[in-house]
Design a protein around this motif. Structure first.
Motif, PDB file in Angstrom:
ATOM      1  N   ALA A 136      53.544 -16.823  23.464  1.00  0.00           N
ATOM      2  CA  ALA A 136      54.950 -17.043  23.128  1.00  0.00           C
ATOM      3  C   ALA A 136      55.780 -16.651  24.343  1.00  0.00           C
ATOM      4  O   ALA A 136      56.039 -15.468  24.548  1.00  0.00           O
ATOM      5  N   VAL A 146      56.568 -11.864  17.529  1.00  0.00           N
ATOM      6  CA  VAL A 146      56.139 -12.887  16.580  1.00  0.00           C
ATOM      7  C   VAL A 146      55.241 -12.262  15.522  1.00  0.00           C
ATOM      8  O   VAL A 146      54.759 -11.139  15.675  1.00  0.00           O
ATOM      9  N   THR A 172      54.469 -17.245  13.904  1.00  0.00           N
ATOM     10  CA  THR A 172      55.832 -17.606  13.523  1.00  0.00           C
ATOM     11  C   THR A 172      56.800 -16.497  13.926  1.00  0.00           C
ATOM     12  O   THR A 172      56.381 -15.388  14.265  1.00  0.00           O
ATOM     13  N   ASP A 173      58.101 -16.813  13.868  1.00  0.00           N
ATOM     14  CA  ASP A 173      59.132 -15.875  14.317  1.00  0.00           C
ATOM     15  C   ASP A 173      59.697 -14.964  13.240  1.00  0.00           C
ATOM     16  O   ASP A 173      60.339 -13.971  13.560  1.00  0.00           O
TER      17      ASP A 173
END
Length: 194
Positions: A136, A146, A172-173
């Motif tokens: 990321a 994340v 995912t964030d």
């Protein structure tokens, strides 16, 4: 899967009986890294300025874990601090701050927090990590934070947390998106969490 929540967000949650009495606040979440489960909580008093209690809450005494409170049937769920304290040092030494690597040895990042499942399971379902650049991208000084699902087996090797390489496709964030992505990662074809 019940709604996931970060272990850090559990700090200061009230511990409340089914009758509505506040008996304590969560001071720290204690878990067994190898088993991938919460083992209990250390506690502080229920008042605003209360200090640590000489009581703890072992996981079997938890009726339900939610975003607003930890529910217990009654005060008898609390136990002596020695019941969960032995796991506390292992938690600090093995998971928080641990380097995350794939099974092939690729560095993924560093563990910032543990994501647990609410409700009654107490399972660790993933981790919030400071991701490596390749996973990321972010600035040199501020790595992107994340959420990463855990594998079916939670493998802690020394100071490293080992995750399946295909878990990287489910990064995912935020926590709401993590719930969906982690659910997809743990479909029956991949196997359920223990």
């Amino acid at each position: 899967m019940n709604e996931p929540m970060s272990a850090r967000s559990l700090t200061t949650l009230p511990v409340v009986t089914l009758g509505g009495d506040a008996v304590a606040h969560v001071k720290d979440t204690v878990f067994d890294a190898r088993a991938g489960r919460i083992t209990g909580f250390t506690l502080s008093g229920p008042g605003l300025l209360s200090g640590p209690l000489d009581r703890s809450l072992p996981w079997p005494g938890v009726h339900a874990l939610g975003h607003d409170a930890v529910m217990v049937r009654d005060r008898r769920a609390l136990a002596g601090t020695a019941v969960v304290a032995a796991h506390q040092d292992a938690r600090r030494g093995r998971v928080l701050g641990a380097r995350v690597v794939t099974e092939a040895g690729a560095e993924v990042g560093t563990v910032l927090d543990v994501v647990v499942e609410g409700g009654t399971s107490g399972r660790v379902v993933g981790f919030r990590i400071a991701a490596s650049r390749g996973i990321a991208p972010g600035s040199r000084h501020h790595r992107r934070r994340v959420y990463l699902p855990r594998g079916a087996d939670l493998d802690v090797s020394g100071r490293d947390l080992v995750v399946p390489a295909d878990a990287l496709r489910y990064v995912t964030d935020d926590v709401p998106a993590f719930a969906v992505r982690a659910g997809a990662f743990h479909t029956p074809r991949r196997g359920r969490l223990p």
